[in-house]
Scaffold this active site. Sequence first.
Site, PDB file in Angstrom:
ATOM      1  N   TRP A 156     -12.654  38.084  -2.056  1.00  0.00           N
ATOM      2  CA  TRP A 156     -12.072  38.854  -3.147  1.00  0.00           C
ATOM      3  C   TRP A 156     -11.776  38.034  -4.380  1.00  0.00           C
ATOM      4  O   TRP A 156     -11.639  38.562  -5.472  1.00  0.00           O
ATOM      5  CB  TRP A 156     -10.749  39.504  -2.678  1.00  0.00           C
ATOM      6  CG  TRP A 156      -9.839  38.543  -1.972  1.00  0.00           C
ATOM      7  CD1 TRP A 156      -9.757  38.347  -0.618  1.00  0.00           C
ATOM      8  CD2 TRP A 156      -8.929  37.606  -2.559  1.00  0.00           C
ATOM      9  NE1 TRP A 156      -8.832  37.359  -0.321  1.00  0.00           N
ATOM     10  CE2 TRP A 156      -8.312  36.882  -1.508  1.00  0.00           C
ATOM     11  CE3 TRP A 156      -8.549  37.314  -3.869  1.00  0.00           C
ATOM     12  CZ2 TRP A 156      -7.363  35.895  -1.729  1.00  0.00           C
ATOM     13  CZ3 TRP A 156      -7.604  36.318  -4.099  1.00  0.00           C
ATOM     14  CH2 TRP A 156      -7.021  35.624  -3.027  1.00  0.00           C
ATOM     15  N   ASN A 157     -11.664  36.723  -4.248  1.00  0.00           N
ATOM     16  CA  ASN A 157     -11.048  35.940  -5.329  1.00  0.00           C
ATOM     17  C   ASN A 157     -11.939  35.773  -6.557  1.00  0.00           C
ATOM     18  O   ASN A 157     -11.482  35.872  -7.685  1.00  0.00           O
ATOM     19  CB  ASN A 157     -10.596  34.573  -4.806  1.00  0.00           C
ATOM     20  CG  ASN A 157     -11.743  33.747  -4.267  1.00  0.00           C
ATOM     21  OD1 ASN A 157     -12.613  34.257  -3.564  1.00  0.00           O
ATOM     22  ND2 ASN A 157     -11.764  32.475  -4.583  1.00  0.00           N
ATOM     23  N   LYS A 180     -21.815  42.285   2.276  1.00  0.00           N
ATOM     24  CA  LYS A 180     -20.531  42.796   2.712  1.00  0.00           C
ATOM     25  C   LYS A 180     -19.501  42.352   1.675  1.00  0.00           C
ATOM     26  O   LYS A 180     -19.167  41.174   1.561  1.00  0.00           O
ATOM     27  CB  LYS A 180     -20.185  42.243   4.096  1.00  0.00           C
ATOM     28  CG  LYS A 180     -19.057  42.998   4.810  1.00  0.00           C
ATOM     29  CD  LYS A 180     -17.711  42.509   4.385  1.00  0.00           C
ATOM     30  CE  LYS A 180     -16.593  43.186   5.168  1.00  0.00           C
ATOM     31  NZ  LYS A 180     -15.258  42.891   4.624  1.00  0.00           N
ATOM     32  N   ASP A 182     -15.749  42.296  -0.071  1.00  0.00           N
ATOM     33  CA  ASP A 182     -14.342  42.478   0.238  1.00  0.00           C
ATOM     34  C   ASP A 182     -13.829  43.704  -0.500  1.00  0.00           C
ATOM     35  O   ASP A 182     -14.224  43.985  -1.633  1.00  0.00           O
ATOM     36  CB  ASP A 182     -13.552  41.240  -0.186  1.00  0.00           C
ATOM     37  CG  ASP A 182     -12.116  41.287   0.300  1.00  0.00           C
ATOM     38  OD1 ASP A 182     -11.296  41.932  -0.389  1.00  0.00           O
ATOM     39  OD2 ASP A 182     -11.819  40.697   1.340  1.00  0.00           O
ATOM     40  N   GLY A 231     -15.661  31.756   2.387  1.00  0.00           N
ATOM     41  CA  GLY A 231     -14.366  32.154   2.913  1.00  0.00           C
ATOM     42  C   GLY A 231     -13.675  30.998   3.607  1.00  0.00           C
ATOM     43  O   GLY A 231     -13.918  29.822   3.298  1.00  0.00           O
ATOM     44  N   SER A 232     -12.836  31.324   4.562  1.00  0.00           N
ATOM     45  CA  SER A 232     -12.026  30.306   5.224  1.00  0.00           C
ATOM     46  C   SER A 232     -12.860  29.475   6.190  1.00  0.00           C
ATOM     47  O   SER A 232     -13.894  29.917   6.701  1.00  0.00           O
ATOM     48  CB  SER A 232     -10.877  30.964   5.994  1.00  0.00           C
ATOM     49  OG  SER A 232     -11.373  31.640   7.135  1.00  0.00           O
ATOM     50  N   GLU A 253     -19.691  28.136   2.287  1.00  0.00           N
ATOM     51  CA  GLU A 253     -18.731  27.479   1.408  1.00  0.00           C
ATOM     52  C   GLU A 253     -17.337  27.859   1.875  1.00  0.00           C
ATOM     53  O   GLU A 253     -16.952  29.030   1.807  1.00  0.00           O
ATOM     54  CB  GLU A 253     -18.914  27.865  -0.056  1.00  0.00           C
ATOM     55  CG  GLU A 253     -18.001  27.037  -0.949  1.00  0.00           C
ATOM     56  CD  GLU A 253     -18.067  27.430  -2.402  1.00  0.00           C
ATOM     57  OE1 GLU A 253     -17.028  27.882  -2.928  1.00  0.00           O
ATOM     58  OE2 GLU A 253     -19.143  27.303  -3.004  1.00  0.00           O
ATOM     59  N   LEU A 254     -16.593  26.851   2.324  1.00  0.00           N
ATOM     60  CA  LEU A 254     -15.353  27.125   3.044  1.00  0.00           C
ATOM     61  C   LEU A 254     -14.147  26.571   2.290  1.00  0.00           C
ATOM     62  O   LEU A 254     -14.147  26.516   1.072  1.00  0.00           O
ATOM     63  CB  LEU A 254     -15.475  26.548   4.460  1.00  0.00           C
ATOM     64  CG  LEU A 254     -16.758  26.981   5.210  1.00  0.00           C
ATOM     65  CD1 LEU A 254     -16.846  26.326   6.575  1.00  0.00           C
ATOM     66  CD2 LEU A 254     -16.833  28.505   5.320  1.00  0.00           C
ATOM     67  N   CYS A 287     -11.723  28.365  -4.628  1.00  0.00           N
ATOM     68  CA  CYS A 287     -12.065  27.351  -3.636  1.00  0.00           C
ATOM     69  C   CYS A 287     -12.099  25.946  -4.218  1.00  0.00           C
ATOM     70  O   CYS A 287     -11.816  24.974  -3.522  1.00  0.00           O
ATOM     71  CB  CYS A 287     -13.402  27.685  -2.983  1.00  0.00           C
ATOM     72  SG  CYS A 287     -14.751  27.944  -4.160  1.00  0.00           S
ATOM     73  N   GLU A 385      -4.685  24.288   3.244  1.00  0.00           N
ATOM     74  CA  GLU A 385      -5.019  24.927   1.977  1.00  0.00           C
ATOM     75  C   GLU A 385      -4.031  26.052   1.690  1.00  0.00           C
ATOM     76  O   GLU A 385      -3.871  26.964   2.487  1.00  0.00           O
ATOM     77  CB  GLU A 385      -6.439  25.485   2.030  1.00  0.00           C
ATOM     78  CG  GLU A 385      -6.895  26.110   0.734  1.00  0.00           C
ATOM     79  CD  GLU A 385      -8.297  26.675   0.819  1.00  0.00           C
ATOM     80  OE1 GLU A 385      -9.007  26.686  -0.198  1.00  0.00           O
ATOM     81  OE2 GLU A 385      -8.691  27.123   1.919  1.00  0.00           O
TER      82      GLU A 385
END
Length: 516
Positions: A156-157, A180, A182, A231-232, A253-254, A287, A385
């Site tokens: 979402w960010n 997909k 958010d 995401g995470s 990308e985490l 991120c 984080e």
Amino acid sequence: MRATMASPDLYARLTAEIVASGDATVEVPTPSTGETLHLLPQSSAADVLDATARARIAQLAWARAGFAERRRILLRAHDLVLERRELLLDLIQLESGKTRGQAFEEVFQAASVTRYNALSAKRALRGGARRGGIPTVLTASVRYKPKGVAGVITPWNYALSLAAMDVVPALAAGCAVVQKADDQGALSILALRRAFIDAGVPEALWAVVTGPAAEVGEAVTDVADYICFTGSTATGRKVAEKAGRRLVGASLELGGKNALLVLDDAEPIDAARGAAHAAFSAMGQLCVSVERLYVDRKVAGAFQRELVKRLQGAALGSDLEFGPDFGSLTSAAQLARVQSNLDDALAKGATVLVGGKARPDLGPWFFEPTVLTGVTPDMSVYADETFGAIASLYLVDGDAEAIVAANQSQYGLNASIFSGSLRHASRVADALDAGSVNINEGYRGSFSAVAAPMGGVKQSGVGRRNGHEGLLRFVEPVTVSRATGLIALPRTGTEYRTLVPVMVLVSKSLKAIRRA
């Protein structure tokens, strides 16, 4: 605040394009007031299968259309993104709570990514001749075949720009996409998609689904030929495990706990202003934003004074115009996360240098940009984080101490260095464990360099987006070799006995003339 260009009618038209066969919806709030912005349809696993089947059919024609046609369409999409920027900015702000300036970073990034991939795909993926194993006897060439359907899962960010950074290179490479989205970023993504559809991208080629990650996200990773996930780290590990079991590729990308180093020769005023933006753009919900500040003790006094002054004087707000410096956190969950980390740190002895309070007078999820000192390893904010409006400041004595501290993290996504000497900063940059390093800037230098690869090391992910590396994710290299007939290759023991001395001579000769 001016009136928004968005409206309930627009929301309905956009969300009608989600692949969702049922009647289920969820309420999506806007951070500016906390009130419901719109009702979002929810997809199912069956919808993902349906979207993927139709995307596969569309992909066959899209791949055959060739680079020139895809380039023409994508360049038209680039123009439409810029023409529709005011609407896109409104939607980004209404969904995320960030300022208009920070929303523009997303629109600019989406346009840049589109232009780069449209113009670079043929050069990166055209293939061509390679040296055969035996020159003149065997030839070899490489061609790149699109992988098929890319499954793209975005958060979402930075919904719009992160979507573009994975979807557009997939399209440029000749793939289809099932994305997909958010819930909190779906409108921005759907408006971006609409620009591409209006430019000529077939509707079925880029499908958008929404819904619970446990059902819809899992379904996407079950059927995609390649998976892009942002995401995470915890969720990224699960995606990687599934991709590994299915033997399909994935780029992840985490998380990040990004460090900013202020060296002893830095201009402290400029460094403090850069640090304020690097840490609190999008309220730290990025991120690659900064959460750890390592400041050389020689310049720490001036740096701290300017940082406090900068943040105390910053304008907070959610106006749909270029006014506020910082916006809102995006959700109640984000506010709770930030407050929890702050409470834990204060209870264990940390000190607030600046900020430290929620601002319900501005909106339900506003929080002051907060810098802590005295942070210790027993505090959650030290190594985990936060992904919110908190940064920690540490004083260091010299480069070595700063480098060791910066590298003592499980993450390695982005790092920043402020210095008055490019040579000095470059030496320090070489010692940092990070996928990208910015000198005298927080994150925008590397983030905007769409021709250069972007990604993390350690627990911050695998694979790269952007650059040729970002395009190569979506193709399979196919090697085609041909025997010229000049010399017949051996097939019997006698023939091998005759040709082995010749082959040894060929190998030595190639080395002598430095031919690989």
